[in-house]
Design an enzyme around this catalytic site. Structure first.
Site, PDB file in Angstrom:
ATOM      1  N   CYS A  16      32.328  34.975  35.929  1.00 37.06           N
ATOM      2  CA  CYS A  16      32.282  36.392  36.294  1.00 37.06           C
ATOM      3  C   CYS A  16      33.204  36.638  37.483  1.00 37.06           C
ATOM      4  O   CYS A  16      33.678  35.679  38.102  1.00 37.06           O
ATOM      5  CB  CYS A  16      30.848  36.796  36.648  1.00 37.06           C
ATOM      6  SG  CYS A  16      30.231  35.983  38.138  1.00 37.06           S
ATOM      7  N   CYS A  42      29.044  31.624  39.076  1.00 40.27           N
ATOM      8  CA  CYS A  42      29.924  32.145  38.012  1.00 40.27           C
ATOM      9  C   CYS A  42      31.198  32.773  38.566  1.00 40.27           C
ATOM     10  O   CYS A  42      32.169  32.944  37.849  1.00 40.27           O
ATOM     11  CB  CYS A  42      29.158  33.142  37.138  1.00 40.27           C
ATOM     12  SG  CYS A  42      28.720  34.686  37.938  1.00 40.27           S
TER      13      CYS A  42
END
Ligand code: C8R
Length: 260
Positions: free
Chosen positions: A163, A82
Site C-alpha cells: 500500500c 504494507c
C-alpha cells in the site's frame, strides 16, 4: 545400477538442491524468529520446516502448484508493513542495501523470503530425499518447478498486499530495464493495487554506460501497464547520483572512525 540412478537424477539443467537444505532452513528460521525479528518468536520453526519439505518431497519436480505451498504460507505469513516495500529486478544487492538504509523492506526481510534466499530445492517422485544432482531449469526444463512457483507465489502476495508508495529499483545498465518476463514484470507490477504509487529508481552500474532511461521504451511499457490498473507512477533516472548517500555510506564504513 548406480550409473542409471545417477543419470536419472542428473537429467535437469539447473543446479541441484543446496546441500544441507533442511538444516539451513532450520538455522535460518531460528535466527530470524529469535534474533532478527523477535516479534515473530511464536512461530514454530519445526512445523515451518516440515511444511516446506512436504510441499515438494516425493513429488514430480515439474508439477509445482500454488496449493503445494499453501500450508507453508499459512504458517509463515509475512507481517512486514504494507507501505514500506521495495521491489527490484536485476538489482538485488543494491535494493537490499537501499531498503536497509531507509528502514524499508524487500521480500528477503520476510520470514519465507529470508529462509529461501539463494537456495535451490527439488525432490523426486517416490523418493524421501532431495535431488542434489540437478533441479529443473525455468527455461530449459519447466516453468512450474518448485523454486519458480515459490518465488512467484511469494512475490504475488508481497505486491498485491502493498500500500502507499512502493519503490522499485530497476537496472538501467541493461537494454530493457523493465523486463516483462521477470518476476517483477510478470507478477509484481500487474498485481499492484489501484491507487498505489510506484516509484521507479533506474540505477546504473557505475562502470557501465546507461542503456535505458525513464523515457525509454521498456519503462514506457511499464507505465502503460500501470495506468491500466490505476497505479500512479513516478520514475527517476540514476539513483546513485541522486542519492549519493549509498556510496558515501559504503566509503564511511571502511573508515575506522566514520560517522557510524
Ligand atoms: N523476488 C523474486 N525472485 C527472488 C527473490 C525475490 O524477492 N529473492 C530471490 N533470491 N529470488 P531477477 P525478478 C531469486 O531476475 O525476476 C521478488 C529467484 O530465483 O533479478 O524481477 C522480489 O520482490 C528469482 O528467479 O528479478 C523482486 O521485486 C531470481 O532471484 C522481484 O520478485 C529473480 O531475479 C525480483 O524478481
Amino acid at each position: 545400477i548406480y550409473k542409471w540412478y545417477r543419470s536419472g537424477l542428473n537429467r535437469w539443467h539447473g543446479p541441484g538442491s543446496t546441500p544441507d537444505f533442511q538444516d539451513i532452513i532450520e538455522d535460518r528460521c531460528y535466527n530470524y524468529t529469535q534474533r532478527i525479528r523477535p516479534d515473530s518468536r511464536s512461530r514454530n520453526c519445526q512445523e515451518i520446516k516440515q511444511a516446506f519439505m512436504s510441499a515438494f518431497i516425493s513429488k514430480d519436480p515439474c508439477k509445482a502448484t500454488k496449493e503445494d505451498y499453501r500450508r507453508l504460507i499459512d504458517l509463515a505469513d509475512p507481517t512486514v508493513p504494507c507501505n514500506k516495500r521495495v521491489l527490484w529486478s536485476k538489482t538485488k544487492e543494491l535494493a537490499r542495501e537501499y531498503a536497509k538504509l531507509r528502514g524499508l523492506v524487500t521480500l528477503e526481510d520476510t520470514l519465507l523470503g529470508f529462509l529461501a534466499d539463494g537456495l535451490h530445492w527439488c525432490g523426486e517422485p517416490g523418493s524421501p530425499d532431495l535431488n542434489t544432482w540437478s533441479c529443473p531449469d525455468w527455461e530449459k526444463d519447466c516453468r512450474t518447478n518448485y523454486r519458480s512457483v515459490f518465488w512467484k507465489v511469494l512475490s504475488e502476495r508481497f505486491a498485491e498486499s502493498a500500500c502507499g508508495t512502493v519503490q522499485v529499483l530497476l537496472n538501467g545498465s541493461l537494454e530493457n530495464a523493465f523486463d516483462e518476463m521477470s518476476i517483477f514484470g510478470r507478477v509484481e507490477a500487474p498485481n499492484l493495487k489501484p491507487m498505489v504509487t510506484l516509484q521507479v529508481w533506474l540505477v546504473h552500474d557505475p562502470g557501465k554506460p546507461p542503456r535505458d532511461s525513464c523515457s525509454g521504451s521498456s519503462i514506457t511499457k511499464l507505465k502503460s501497464i500501470l495506468s491500466e490498473r490505476n497505479v500512479r507512477f513516478i520514475c527517476r533516472d540514476n539513483l546513485r547520483t541522486r542519492l549519493p548517500i549509498l556510496s558515501n555510506i559504503r566509503r564511511l564504513r571502511k573508515q575506522p572512525c566514520g560517522l557510524f
